[in-house]
Design an enzyme around this catalytic site. Structure first.
Site, PDB file in Angstrom:
ATOM      1  N   LYS A 255       0.837  -1.205   0.000  1.00 18.81           N
ATOM      2  CA  LYS A 255       0.000   0.000   0.000  1.00 18.81           C
ATOM      3  C   LYS A 255       0.870   1.253   0.000  1.00 18.81           C
ATOM      4  O   LYS A 255       0.663   2.164  -0.805  1.00 18.81           O
ATOM      5  CB  LYS A 255      -0.903  -0.028   1.238  1.00 18.81           C
ATOM      6  CG  LYS A 255      -1.979   1.006   1.192  1.00 18.81           C
ATOM      7  CD  LYS A 255      -2.927   0.862   2.367  1.00 18.81           C
ATOM      8  CE  LYS A 255      -3.775  -0.404   2.242  1.00 18.81           C
ATOM      9  NZ  LYS A 255      -3.894  -1.122   3.513  1.00 18.81           N
TER      10      LYS A 255
ATOM     11  N   ARG B 180      -2.749   2.941   8.613  1.00 16.25           N
ATOM     12  CA  ARG B 180      -3.078   1.631   8.038  1.00 16.25           C
ATOM     13  C   ARG B 180      -1.870   0.718   8.012  1.00 16.25           C
ATOM     14  O   ARG B 180      -0.737   1.169   7.925  1.00 16.25           O
ATOM     15  CB  ARG B 180      -3.527   1.782   6.574  1.00 16.25           C
ATOM     16  CG  ARG B 180      -4.777   2.581   6.379  1.00 16.25           C
ATOM     17  CD  ARG B 180      -4.973   2.792   4.869  1.00 16.25           C
ATOM     18  NE  ARG B 180      -5.899   3.872   4.611  1.00 16.25           N
ATOM     19  CZ  ARG B 180      -7.185   3.705   4.331  1.00 16.25           C
ATOM     20  NH1 ARG B 180      -7.711   2.503   4.269  1.00 16.25           N
ATOM     21  NH2 ARG B 180      -7.953   4.738   4.110  1.00 16.25           N
TER      22      ARG B 180
ATOM     23  N   GLY C  53      -7.544  -7.215   4.351  1.00 13.88           N
ATOM     24  CA  GLY C  53      -8.428  -7.243   5.514  1.00 13.88           C
ATOM     25  C   GLY C  53      -7.897  -7.996   6.716  1.00 13.88           C
ATOM     26  O   GLY C  53      -8.616  -8.187   7.685  1.00 13.88           O
TER      27      GLY C  53
ATOM     28  N   MET D 136      -5.181  -7.237   8.665  1.00 10.04           N
ATOM     29  CA  MET D 136      -4.601  -6.453   9.760  1.00 10.04           C
ATOM     30  C   MET D 136      -5.460  -5.202  10.004  1.00 10.04           C
ATOM     31  O   MET D 136      -6.513  -5.058   9.415  1.00 10.04           O
ATOM     32  CB  MET D 136      -3.162  -6.106   9.424  1.00 10.04           C
ATOM     33  CG  MET D 136      -2.259  -7.329   9.496  1.00 10.04           C
ATOM     34  SD  MET D 136      -0.586  -6.932   9.047  1.00 10.04           S
ATOM     35  CE  MET D 136      -0.727  -6.614   7.325  1.00 10.04           C
TER      36      MET D 136
ATOM     37  N   ARG E 240      -5.001  -0.646  -7.584  1.00 12.11           N
ATOM     38  CA  ARG E 240      -4.413  -1.991  -7.624  1.00 12.11           C
ATOM     39  C   ARG E 240      -4.932  -2.711  -8.864  1.00 12.11           C
ATOM     40  O   ARG E 240      -5.935  -2.275  -9.448  1.00 12.11           O
ATOM     41  CB  ARG E 240      -4.774  -2.776  -6.372  1.00 12.11           C
ATOM     42  CG  ARG E 240      -6.249  -2.909  -6.181  1.00 12.11           C
ATOM     43  CD  ARG E 240      -6.599  -3.587  -4.888  1.00 12.11           C
ATOM     44  NE  ARG E 240      -7.993  -3.272  -4.602  1.00 12.11           N
ATOM     45  CZ  ARG E 240      -8.542  -3.294  -3.402  1.00 12.11           C
ATOM     46  NH1 ARG E 240      -7.828  -3.607  -2.363  1.00 12.11           N
ATOM     47  NH2 ARG E 240      -9.796  -3.020  -3.231  1.00 12.11           N
TER      48      ARG E 240
ATOM     49  N   HIS F 159     -10.611 -43.701 -10.092  1.00  9.19           N
ATOM     50  CA  HIS F 159     -11.338 -43.944 -11.335  1.00  9.19           C
ATOM     51  C   HIS F 159     -12.298 -42.802 -11.635  1.00  9.19           C
ATOM     52  O   HIS F 159     -12.316 -42.246 -12.740  1.00  9.19           O
ATOM     53  CB  HIS F 159     -12.088 -45.285 -11.221  1.00  9.19           C
ATOM     54  CG  HIS F 159     -12.904 -45.600 -12.430  1.00  9.19           C
ATOM     55  ND1 HIS F 159     -14.229 -45.241 -12.544  1.00  9.19           N
ATOM     56  CD2 HIS F 159     -12.573 -46.199 -13.594  1.00  9.19           C
ATOM     57  CE1 HIS F 159     -14.683 -45.628 -13.725  1.00  9.19           C
ATOM     58  NE2 HIS F 159     -13.693 -46.217 -14.382  1.00  9.19           N
TER      59      HIS F 159
ATOM     60  N   SER G 166       7.189 -42.806 -21.051  1.00 15.80           N
ATOM     61  CA  SER G 166       6.119 -41.908 -20.630  1.00 15.80           C
ATOM     62  C   SER G 166       5.876 -42.111 -19.133  1.00 15.80           C
ATOM     63  O   SER G 166       5.580 -43.229 -18.696  1.00 15.80           O
ATOM     64  CB  SER G 166       4.856 -42.216 -21.432  1.00 15.80           C
ATOM     65  OG  SER G 166       3.818 -41.384 -21.010  1.00 15.80           O
TER      66      SER G 166
ATOM     67  N   CYS H 278       2.036 -38.946 -18.776  1.00 17.24           N
ATOM     68  CA  CYS H 278       0.623 -39.165 -19.079  1.00 17.24           C
ATOM     69  C   CYS H 278      -0.208 -39.383 -17.817  1.00 17.24           C
ATOM     70  O   CYS H 278      -1.393 -39.670 -17.894  1.00 17.24           O
ATOM     71  CB  CYS H 278       0.424 -40.297 -20.077  1.00 17.24           C
ATOM     72  SG  CYS H 278       1.042 -41.873 -19.489  1.00 17.24           S
TER      73      CYS H 278
ATOM     74  N   TYR I  53       6.867 -33.941 -24.160  1.00 13.87           N
ATOM     75  CA  TYR I  53       5.441 -33.634 -24.202  1.00 13.87           C
ATOM     76  C   TYR I  53       4.758 -33.948 -22.880  1.00 13.87           C
ATOM     77  O   TYR I  53       5.281 -34.702 -22.057  1.00 13.87           O
ATOM     78  CB  TYR I  53       4.749 -34.407 -25.340  1.00 13.87           C
ATOM     79  CG  TYR I  53       4.721 -35.906 -25.146  1.00 13.87           C
ATOM     80  CD1 TYR I  53       3.693 -36.522 -24.440  1.00 13.87           C
ATOM     81  CD2 TYR I  53       5.726 -36.709 -25.682  1.00 13.87           C
ATOM     82  CE1 TYR I  53       3.661 -37.899 -24.259  1.00 13.87           C
ATOM     83  CE2 TYR I  53       5.711 -38.092 -25.508  1.00 13.87           C
ATOM     84  CZ  TYR I  53       4.675 -38.683 -24.795  1.00 13.87           C
ATOM     85  OH  TYR I  53       4.646 -40.024 -24.601  1.00 13.87           O
TER      86      TYR I  53
END
Ligand code: PEP
Ligand code: MG
Length: 868
Positions: A22, A92, A101, A103, A330, A446, A755, A822, A842
């Site tokens: 901030k 703040r 929110g 603190m 922000r 499954h 794989s 895979c 891949y």
């Protein structure tokens, strides 16, 4: 001595660590020349000093911030503690990492009984002055003096009832004066503004250790030692009168991404009133009519901030007596649809590069384009929570079996299939269901794997549900009973089960999404294939951009109604001859299915895995099914039961499965190879370009590979004699046992690809059953015994290490092996990044995750590059 206090013009956005998010932002905006109420920041290192000294402020601190305060007074033309021209502050917290929110904050600091009179005189608005003072007392007492905030609410409520007032706006200056008198009996307020400031600074430091802040840091892995900065900023007031107000404005529409000023404004209201929702704000465009000059200023500020931060901004502003002030900016939160539109538009507007656009999109954003999602704004009546196994939202009537699911769907109803767990026998029900909910099973069970593959929303491992099939009920731990036919909604993205039909947002579609995916393809190195077992899966996969099939689980081809009994008869055969009869019938189905896959994936590799699951999984469980099978295949019920009993295993996942089936039943493998190569030959004859890759599952040593390769080769040679086509095929292995990974150097010479089956590899590395781990993984996560469900996000430390060893050692023996993954991790963005870094060729994932994988693969590549 390090500088402890920074005026807003002395810092910038790069000082987050020292000044908190901030504070750094306010400094940055001041540097841009924007009308930010002036102030100063006390650094995070001062906070650490405070804790190190046993919660004691450094002795020189007050002297340092008093110097800064003088300058703020000069800039704002008002004086702190001066009743005739009072300056008030907001105090703040601000951590280096956002902790919204968590603190504490104190507003209107600097008021006391005398100064409030001065404020009333100066503003000619006693009502505003006393309202500000009572708010200050309430916050100060709560945050600094530790007086329970409810006591104030309670007194205020009592007063309102006694005086017949319902809203804050009904309260007059005198009412507030009386409330203040009551409040002051609850809290002993310091009258000296400098004392108030000192106590407030300390309280903000201490709020770093409030229980909610600690929990938030734990949940978000934020370093406990960072500490918070304190921002002390001159107050401006939106509740000064009709020429004042407060608002929130986004630079683009956060729901659609349209480029337009989107926001809300309340005339004569403090900032907190806009968020509190007590009054209904007006669209920010209302300002254009009533205060055009202010609206113009807002507009200019928005463009400047968006250009500066190169992202959509969410801006808080206040108008005090016609003067416009920016309080905060922000990056704005946005929906998936908006995120993608904004990213693509900003490239077109030359604000960001294609690479940056890719980095701005998260998997959740992409999911909005693939599945309907439960509306985040809708009210949820959550009755249970399980594992978010397959994303999206679905509503339907509860059914407890696959058969019921089919019947209800045929009657035109939408259903949620609720099972203790699912087995391959349930696939026909899963296919028609809108969603699947199971009591047991983890993220690679499954139910999870199949639902994800089908793009059906699913929640697994919902262990707080007790399912009673006979009664047709599912009862939660809280005693809520869900009955057959009740309507429920599943949120497969969060794992929440809700009562009733909760609103959903339909899957988006836009050209922008395709544009972004195009950029992903341009910037990624990893290839993306799909796990697809059926022609429908394959069509979907190709449509979503898969570059081949990385895993076809052939067992899934045998569950259709007209095939399952032939498969069962094959398994129950007691001689080779008997088995061969049924294998010949299965060959026809397998050939046709694989031919379809080759055609759909024309020109792309199709990895077909030899039969993997334990055979007993195919056999019927219920007496009536066994009786039906007996009638069909001419074996007695007793014979079927006896054989099934012989096949049953205590530990089936570690048992007679994978390539061990090929070792014991080579004729099954021969049938599969004939189907694969026969289909490839037919595809070539029809003008297609098939690239079959035959994959051997669950290998533990090289001798298995040699034996099976021998079966495959002989079969291919026989076929080559009959058909004169040359088929470009590859043979490879799954890497899914720790022994295979640790002995990869020995496997390397015999294979062309490896794989990683990380579902089994995770199961065996951890010794956690992938089908049952859902029972304890939530508790493990809660107790922080693990950081991540290892079946969701690859465990880089141990499973990843096995992969690394396998790659290094196999590569040292043979160049040119293709490496892929895979297991389900192949669709998880974090794991994809790891696979990229490991140098895999891949990833392969369920079709609906292909777009996410394409983007994650690009992010993995772009994220490692130097910014351009
Ligand atoms: C694996 O084990 O990771 C894998 C892909 O195979 P399956 O899930 O079929 O066991
Ligand atoms: Mg496996």
């Amino acid at each position: 001595m390090a500088k402890r206090v920074y005026l807003f013009h002395e810092g910038s956005k790069d000082d987050r660590d020292l000044l908190g998010g901030k504070g750094a932002n306010l400094c940055e905006m001041t540097g841009l020349g924007l009308p930010v109420p002036f102030g100063f920041v006390i650094t995070t290192s001062t906070c650490r000093e405070y804790f190190q000294a046993g919660n004691k402020l450094p002795s020189l601190l007050e002297q340092e911030y008093r110097v800064a305060l003088d300058l703020v007074e000069k800039k704002m033309g008002a004086r702190f503690g001066d009743p005739d021209n009072p300056l008030l502050f907001s105090v703040r917290s601000g951590a280096p990492v956002s902790m919204p929110g968590m603190m504490n904050t104190i507003l209107n600091l600097g008021l006391n009984d005398e100064i409030v009179e001065g404020l009333a005189r100066r503003t000619n608005n006693p009502r505003f002055a006393y309202d500000s003072y009572r708010r200050f007392i309430q916050m100060f007492a709560d945050v600094v003096l530790d007086v329970d905030g409810h006591k104030f609410e309670h007194e205020l409520q009592r007063y309102k009832v006694a005086h017949n007032k319902s809203l804050d706006v009904d309260m007059s200056a005198d009412d507030w004066r009386e409330i203040i008198a009551i409040y002051k009996t609850l809290a002993k307020m310091p009258e000296d503004p400098f004392e108030q400031l000192k106590l407030a600074v300390e309280a903000v430091f201490r709020s770093w250790h409030t229980p909610r802040a600690i929990v938030y840091r734990e949940m978000n892995n934020i370093d406990d030692s960072l500490g918070t900065a304190v921002t002390v900023q001159a107050m401006v007031f939106g509740n000064f009168g009709d020429e004042s107000g407060s608002g929130v404005a986004f630079t683009r529409n956060p729901a659609t991404g349209e480029r337009q000023c989107f926001g809300e404004y309340l005339f004569n209201a403090a900032g907190e009133d806009v968020v509190a929702g007590i009054r209904t704000p007006l669209p920010v465009s209302a300002l254009a009519e009533r205060m055009p000059a202010v609206y113009e200023q807002l507009h200019t500020t928005q463009s400047l901030l968006e250009k500066h931060y190169r992202d959509m901004q969410d801006i808080e502003f206040t108008v005090q007596d016609g003067a416009f002030y920016v309080l905060q900016t922000r990056s704005g939160k946005r929906t998936g649809r908006a995120a993608i539109k904004i990213a693509v538009d900003m490239v077109r507007e030359d604000l960001i590069t294609e690479r940056e656009a890719l980095m701005r999109v998260s998997p959740e954003h992409v999911e909005a384009f693939l599945h309907p999602m439960v509306d985040p704004a809708a009210k949820r009546d959550i009755v249970a929570t399980g594992l978010p196994a397959s994303p999206g939202g679905a509503t339907g009537r509860i059914v407890f079996s696959a058969e019921e699911a089919e019947e209800e769907c045929a009657a035109g109803h939408t259903v949620i299939l609720v099972r203790r767990e699912t087995t391959p026998e349930d696939i026909h029900g899963m296919r028609v269901a809108a969603g699947v909910l199971t009591e047991l099973g983890g993220m690679t069970s499954h139910a999870a794997v199949v639902a994800r593959g089908m793009g059906v929303c699913a929640i697994t491992g919902c262990s707080t549900l007790g399912i009673d099939y006979a009664a047709g009920t599912a009862t939660t731990v809280d005693g809520v009973t869900l009955r057959r036919g009740d309507v429920i909604t599943l949120d497969g993205t969060s794992g929440e089960v809700m009562l009733g039909d909760i609103a959903k947002i339909e899957a988006s579609d836009s050209d922008d999404f395709q544009v972004l995916l195009g950029w992903a393809d341009k910037y990624r190195r990893l290839r993306v294939r799909a796990n697809a077992d059926t022609p429908e899966d394959a069509v979907k996969a190709r449509e979503l951009g898969a570059e081949g099939i990385g895993l076809c689980r052939t067992e899934h081809m045998f569950f259709a109604a007209e095939r399952i009994d032939i498969m069962r008869a094959m398994i129950l055969a007691e001689t080779i001859e008997e088995r061969q009869v049924f294998l010949d019938q299965l060959l026809v189905f397998q050939h046709d299915d694989i031919l379809k896959l080759f055609k759909i994936m024309d020109g792309l590799p199709v990895t077909i895995r030899l039969l993997d699951p334990p055979l007993h999984e195919f056999l019927p469980q219920h007496s009536e099914d066994i009786a039906a099978l007996s009638a069909k295949i001419g074996k007695s019920v007793k014979q079927i039961r006896d054989i099934a009993e012989r096949l049953a295993e205590v530990n089936p996942m570690l048992g007679f499965r994978g390539c061990r089936l090929s070792v014991v039943y080579p004729e099954i493998t021969q049938m599969q190879v004939k189907a694969i190569m026969g289909a490839a030959a037919e595809a070539i004859e029809a003008g297609y370009r098939p690239y079959p890759e035959i994959m051997i599952p669950l290998v533990v040593n090289v001798r298995e590979i040699r034996l099976i390769t021998d079966i495959i080769d002989k079969c291919i040679q026989e076929m080559a004699r009959a058909k004169h086509v040359s088929i470009p095929y590859k043979i490879g292995t799954m890497m899914e046992t720790p022994r295979a990974a640790l002995g990869a150097d020995r496997l390397a010479p015999e294979v062309e690809f490896m794989s990683f089956g990380t579902n089994d590899l995770t199961q065996m590395t951890y010794g956690f059953s992938r089908d049952d781990a859902g029972r304890f993984i939530p508790k493990y996560l809660k107790e922080k015994l693990i950081d991540m469900d290892p079946f969701v996000s690859l465990d880089q430390r141990a499973v990843g290490r096995l992969m690394q060893i396998a790659i290094n050692e196999s590569r040292s023996k043979k160049k040119g092996i293709k490496y892929g993954i895979c297991g389900e991790h192949g669709g998880d963005p974090r794991s994809i990044k790891f696979c990229h870094d490991l140098g895999l060729d891949y990833v392969s994932c369920s079709p609906y995750r292909v777009p996410i994988a394409r983007i994650a693969a690009a992010q993995a590549n772009v994220g490692g590059e130097q910014p351009d």
